[in-house]
Design a protein around this motif. Structure first.
Motif, PDB file in Angstrom:
ATOM      1  N   LEU A 128       0.314  -1.353  -0.454  1.00  0.00           N
ATOM      2  CA  LEU A 128       0.068  -0.190   0.001  1.00  0.00           C
ATOM      3  C   LEU A 128       0.935   1.813   0.129  1.00  0.00           C
ATOM      4  CD1 LEU A 128      -2.713   1.605   0.644  1.00  0.00           C
ATOM      5  CD2 LEU A 128      -2.658   0.781   2.780  1.00  0.00           C
ATOM      6  N   TYR A 129       1.477   1.523   1.074  1.00  0.00           N
ATOM      7  CA  TYR A 129       2.530   2.489   0.662  1.00  0.00           C
ATOM      8  C   TYR A 129       3.664   2.777   0.569  1.00  0.00           C
ATOM      9  CZ  TYR A 129      -0.581   3.052   4.805  1.00  0.00           C
ATOM     10  OH  TYR A 129      -1.816   3.324   5.929  1.00  0.00           O
ATOM     11  N   ARG A 130       4.200   1.738  -0.495  1.00  0.00           N
ATOM     12  CA  ARG A 130       5.252   1.193  -1.193  1.00  0.00           C
ATOM     13  C   ARG A 130       5.244   1.337  -2.137  1.00  0.00           C
ATOM     14  NH1 ARG A 130       7.351   5.341   0.027  1.00  0.00           N
ATOM     15  NH2 ARG A 130       8.464   5.478   2.336  1.00  0.00           N
ATOM     16  N   THR A 131       3.894   1.446  -2.954  1.00  0.00           N
ATOM     17  CA  THR A 131       3.932   1.201  -4.483  1.00  0.00           C
ATOM     18  C   THR A 131       2.542   2.058  -4.757  1.00  0.00           C
ATOM     19  OG1 THR A 131       1.420  -0.175  -4.430  1.00  0.00           O
ATOM     20  CG2 THR A 131       3.627  -1.275  -4.527  1.00  0.00           C
ATOM     21  N   GLY A 132       2.159   2.174  -6.051  1.00  0.00           N
ATOM     22  CA  GLY A 132       1.114   3.734  -6.354  1.00  0.00           C
ATOM     23  C   GLY A 132      -0.158   3.251  -5.564  1.00  0.00           C
ATOM     24  N   LEU A 133      -0.022   2.242  -5.409  1.00  0.00           N
ATOM     25  CA  LEU A 133      -1.947   2.139  -4.458  1.00  0.00           C
ATOM     26  C   LEU A 133      -2.014   2.911  -3.398  1.00  0.00           C
ATOM     27  CD1 LEU A 133      -2.436  -1.574  -3.135  1.00  0.00           C
ATOM     28  CD2 LEU A 133      -3.628  -0.289  -4.620  1.00  0.00           C
ATOM     29  N   THR A 134      -1.264   4.081  -2.519  1.00  0.00           N
ATOM     30  CA  THR A 134      -2.059   4.584  -1.730  1.00  0.00           C
ATOM     31  C   THR A 134      -2.351   6.702  -2.816  1.00  0.00           C
ATOM     32  OG1 THR A 134      -1.221   4.747  -0.371  1.00  0.00           O
ATOM     33  CG2 THR A 134      -1.656   7.110   0.037  1.00  0.00           C
ATOM     34  N   PRO A 149       4.904   6.989  -3.161  1.00  0.00           N
ATOM     35  CA  PRO A 149       5.113   7.490  -4.502  1.00  0.00           C
ATOM     36  C   PRO A 149       3.834   8.263  -5.248  1.00  0.00           C
ATOM     37  CG  PRO A 149       5.486   4.981  -4.234  1.00  0.00           C
ATOM     38  CD  PRO A 149       5.493   4.963  -2.844  1.00  0.00           C
ATOM     39  N   GLY A 150       4.343   9.085  -5.757  1.00  0.00           N
ATOM     40  CA  GLY A 150       2.810   9.572  -6.318  1.00  0.00           C
ATOM     41  C   GLY A 150       1.989  10.523  -5.368  1.00  0.00           C
ATOM     42  N   THR A 151       2.515  10.796  -3.265  1.00  0.00           N
ATOM     43  CA  THR A 151       1.539  11.272  -2.967  1.00  0.00           C
ATOM     44  C   THR A 151       2.503  12.397  -3.150  1.00  0.00           C
ATOM     45  OG1 THR A 151       2.468  10.612  -1.354  1.00  0.00           O
ATOM     46  CG2 THR A 151       0.616   9.817  -1.795  1.00  0.00           C
ATOM     47  N   ALA A 152       1.757  13.862  -2.318  1.00  0.00           N
ATOM     48  CA  ALA A 152       2.904  15.644  -2.427  1.00  0.00           C
ATOM     49  C   ALA A 152       2.368  15.531  -0.522  1.00  0.00           C
ATOM     50  CB  ALA A 152       2.312  16.688  -3.297  1.00  0.00           C
ATOM     51  N   PHE A 153       2.238  14.463   0.695  1.00  0.00           N
ATOM     52  CA  PHE A 153       2.503  14.948   1.843  1.00  0.00           C
ATOM     53  C   PHE A 153       3.757  16.230   2.031  1.00  0.00           C
ATOM     54  CE2 PHE A 153       0.540  10.820   1.593  1.00  0.00           C
ATOM     55  CZ  PHE A 153      -1.526  11.662   1.360  1.00  0.00           C
ATOM     56  N   TRP A 201     -13.867   3.842  -4.207  1.00  0.00           N
ATOM     57  CA  TRP A 201     -14.151   2.354  -4.311  1.00  0.00           C
ATOM     58  C   TRP A 201     -12.864   1.870  -4.003  1.00  0.00           C
ATOM     59  CZ3 TRP A 201     -11.654  -1.246  -7.120  1.00  0.00           C
ATOM     60  CH2 TRP A 201     -10.727  -0.198  -7.890  1.00  0.00           C
ATOM     61  N   LEU A 202     -11.564   2.133  -4.403  1.00  0.00           N
ATOM     62  CA  LEU A 202     -10.852   1.765  -3.778  1.00  0.00           C
ATOM     63  C   LEU A 202      -9.732   1.790  -2.750  1.00  0.00           C
ATOM     64  CD1 LEU A 202      -8.019  -0.459  -4.927  1.00  0.00           C
ATOM     65  CD2 LEU A 202      -7.035   2.192  -5.636  1.00  0.00           C
ATOM     66  N   ASP A 203     -10.862   2.996  -2.708  1.00  0.00           N
ATOM     67  CA  ASP A 203     -10.094   3.241  -1.017  1.00  0.00           C
ATOM     68  C   ASP A 203     -11.019   2.626   0.073  1.00  0.00           C
ATOM     69  OD1 ASP A 203      -8.620   5.508   1.291  1.00  0.00           O
ATOM     70  OD2 ASP A 203     -10.551   6.076   1.853  1.00  0.00           O
TER      71      ASP A 203
END
Length: 256
Positions: free
Chosen positions: A115-121, A188-192, A129-131
């Motif tokens: 979840l946290y080390r691929t683009g799933l988050t 990955p892919g997030t901007a926190f 629906w995925l969330d």
């Protein structure tokens, strides 16, 4: 029972306390799960997400498992087909395999790494629906892992305390390492923001530690009770339990 004997021993007192704690933990677990799934949680985006992860995937499932839901359901159901079907499902080969502690740990902690080390988050952020599916997986995997470690409900094959303790230690270490990587780098892919990541990672790290310590205490209590049962079957005195007068005289060493 003589006047000098206590009304019940430490084992009975411990069993009574555990029964009361089980009902309370079930209510607390349901409340924690409902709070974690109800909506936005305190803090910035990643901090709230980390808090939801601890509630839905760790604390809530652990509290529910302590309530022994399968045992309670079996007691409430009348004898019949539904009760027998539930027991067959609980003792089926797939259930036995899923409750193997290393398998449950891979499904739980391995899922968190995915979840946290691929683009799933990032993908879940744009697809409700995925969330929702990911949160259901967190809750199910957390329930499975806590059940495999504690083994409080009737299962077909009970695993050794050593295997469960080792699995808990390895899974806890993997979870702590994941939290530390998130402290430095977001999914990955997030901007926190950096501050949000640090606070969220600390929530995951210390929250995970607290739940894992609680599971370790359950393991220790189970080991203590099992050791006491083995001593009673062997006829040896159990530490902390007073022997009847006749047995005490027979057990006392002779003084020459």
């Amino acid at each position: 029972m003589t006047a000098a004997d206590p009304p019940f021993g430490p084992g009975a007192a411990l069993a009574c306390a555990l029964a009361c704690a089980a009902y309370l933990s079930g209510a607390a677990g349901a409340a924690v799960l409902a709070w974690g799934l109800s909506g936005p949680l305190p803090g910035e985006p990643f901090t709230g997400h980390a808090l939801r992860h601890v509630c839905v995937g760790m604390a809530g499932p652990a509290l529910l498992v302590l309530a022994r839901p399968l045992t309670l359901t079996l007691r409430l159901l009348p004898p019949g087909g539904v009760r027998r079907g539930l027991l067959r499902a609980a003792h089926s080969p797939p259930a036995v395999w899923l409750l193997l502690p290393p398998v449950a740990a891979v499904l739980d902690v391995g899922g968190l790494w995915a979840l946290y080390r691929t683009g799933l988050t990032a993908a879940a952020h744009h697809r409700p629906w995925l969330d929702g599916a990911l949160h259901l997986h967190l809750a199910a995997a957390g329930l499975l892992f806590s059940s495999a470690i504690c083994q409080l409900d009737p299962v077909r094959r009970r695993r050794s305390t050593a295997l469960r303790a080792t699995t808990l230690l390895v899974a806890g270490t993997a979870h702590a390492v994941l939290a530390k990587t998130l402290y430095a780098t977001g999914p990955p892919g997030t901007a926190f923001t950096a501050a949000d990541l640090r606070v969220g990672a600390q929530v995951m790290y210390y929250g995970g530690d607290a739940v894992e310590v609680a599971l370790a205490l359950v393991l220790a209590v189970g080991w203590y009770r099992a050791a006491g049962r083995r001593l009673r079957r062997a006829g040896a005195p159990v530490p902390g339990r007073r022997l009847p007068a006749g047995q005490a005289r027979r057990a006392a060493p002779e003084v020459g």
